[in-house]
Design a protein around this motif. Structure first.
Motif, PDB file in Angstrom:
ATOM      1  N   GLU A 110      22.767  40.261  12.675  1.00  0.00           N
ATOM      2  CA  GLU A 110      23.998  39.564  13.058  1.00  0.00           C
ATOM      3  C   GLU A 110      24.639  38.857  11.871  1.00  0.00           C
ATOM      4  N   GLU A 111      23.849  38.169  11.066  1.00  0.00           N
ATOM      5  CA  GLU A 111      24.449  37.467   9.926  1.00  0.00           C
ATOM      6  C   GLU A 111      25.042  38.446   8.921  1.00  0.00           C
ATOM      7  N   THR A 112      24.409  39.604   8.766  1.00  0.00           N
ATOM      8  CA  THR A 112      24.931  40.617   7.844  1.00  0.00           C
ATOM      9  C   THR A 112      26.273  41.142   8.321  1.00  0.00           C
ATOM     10  N   LEU A 113      26.346  41.499   9.602  1.00  0.00           N
ATOM     11  CA  LEU A 113      27.600  42.025  10.149  1.00  0.00           C
ATOM     12  C   LEU A 113      28.695  40.960  10.162  1.00  0.00           C
ATOM     13  N   ALA A 114      28.321  39.726  10.436  1.00  0.00           N
ATOM     14  CA  ALA A 114      29.303  38.639  10.426  1.00  0.00           C
ATOM     15  C   ALA A 114      29.878  38.447   9.028  1.00  0.00           C
ATOM     16  N   ALA A 117      32.257  41.339   8.254  1.00  0.00           N
ATOM     17  CA  ALA A 117      33.522  41.134   8.968  1.00  0.00           C
ATOM     18  C   ALA A 117      34.353  40.051   8.287  1.00  0.00           C
ATOM     19  N   GLY A 118      33.689  39.005   7.822  1.00  0.00           N
ATOM     20  CA  GLY A 118      34.381  37.918   7.142  1.00  0.00           C
ATOM     21  C   GLY A 118      35.012  38.342   5.838  1.00  0.00           C
ATOM     22  N   LEU A 146      28.194  43.653  18.867  1.00  0.00           N
ATOM     23  CA  LEU A 146      29.416  44.422  19.086  1.00  0.00           C
ATOM     24  C   LEU A 146      30.681  43.659  18.704  1.00  0.00           C
ATOM     25  N   LYS A 147      30.629  42.326  18.743  1.00  0.00           N
ATOM     26  CA  LYS A 147      31.826  41.556  18.372  1.00  0.00           C
ATOM     27  C   LYS A 147      32.165  41.698  16.889  1.00  0.00           C
ATOM     28  N   TYR A 148      31.213  42.204  16.100  1.00  0.00           N
ATOM     29  CA  TYR A 148      31.445  42.400  14.664  1.00  0.00           C
ATOM     30  C   TYR A 148      31.682  43.866  14.309  1.00  0.00           C
ATOM     31  N   ILE A 149      31.509  44.770  15.259  1.00  0.00           N
ATOM     32  CA  ILE A 149      31.575  46.210  14.975  1.00  0.00           C
ATOM     33  C   ILE A 149      32.874  46.774  15.533  1.00  0.00           C
TER      34      ILE A 149
END
Length: 231
Positions: A110-114, A117-118, A146-149
């Motif tokens: 999650e931290e990676t995808l966030a 996205a940032g 999914l909120k980051y993908i």
């Protein structure tokens, strides 16, 4: 050249599944669970038919490039049993859930995808589904992510399975990011081959540390290293 899109495999990349890659040994336990859960009575002939049908569509035994729907597979399974067609969706759910019950998202995912996205990096998934598994099950395992993908894709969406590179080419068209500016992160040789076949930067995630020379462009031990690579 800067990477503008990162595509992730799901199983053993974003999500840990504590089961063998080849499900053959678990066919019978899975259907015994279904038999008990639904109050069914399956004969030995039915179990033999179920095993043969699942083995036919087991991509670890019989690799295929084009994806096959779960409806086709499970209709074929039910034809050799006394299970009515009206229970097909229920049987599918119980079968898939049997293999997904202990799955969990890797802690750093999650931290990676966030972070990606940032930074404005386009993110996507591309995963081969097992036995035509519908996206409602395959993508449920990454629900917290999914909120980051932006493009959560599986082989159901592209119609192609890895190592064929066509799936990544299709995804690149959807994202609008050229393949040469896209990276694909996965844990298997077929992920590397898929990336190379499409002209995408291949990133092998190797959490075990054992030697794995698949011709990958880069190798990482942890998803957080993706941030370092793209920067």
């Amino acid at each position: 050249m800067r990477i503008k899109a990162v595509v992730f495999d799901i199983g053993q990349t974003l999500v840990h599944y504590p089961i063998p890659l080849n499900w053959s040994a678990l066919y019978r336990p899975a259907f015994e669970h279904i038999e008990q859960k639904l109050g069914l009575s399956l004969s030995e002939e039915a179990y033999e038919h179920i095993g043969k049908t699942l083995a036919k569509y087991n991509a670890r035994i019989n690799p295929r490039e084009k994806e096959v729907s779960s409806d086709l597979i499970f209709s074929e399974i039910l034809e050799g049993t006394t299970i009515p067609e009206t229970l097909k969706e229920t049987v599918k759910k119980e079968f898939y859930d049997y293999f997904r019950c202990k799955a969990h998202v890797y802690p750093e995912a999650e931290e990676t995808l966030a972070e990606l996205a940032g930074q404005g990096i386009v993110t996507a998934t591309l995963s081969d589904v097992a036995y035509g598994m519908d996206n409602q099950y395959a993508l449920d395992d990454i629900r917290p992510l999914l909120k980051y993908i932006q493009y959560p894709y599986t082989s159901n969406d592209t119609g192609w399975r890895k190592p064929c590179g066509k799936a990544l080419e299709i995804l690149a068209e959807k994202t609008g990011v050229p393949v040469r500016e896209t990276a694909f992160v996965g844990d298997e040789i077929k992920d590397v081959m898929c990336a190379k076949g499409a002209g995408v930067v291949s990133v092998l995630i190797n959490r075990t540390g054992e030697a794995k020379d698949y011709g990958q462009d880069y190798e990482i031990k942890d998803l957080r290293e993706v941030i370092r690579l793209i920067n």
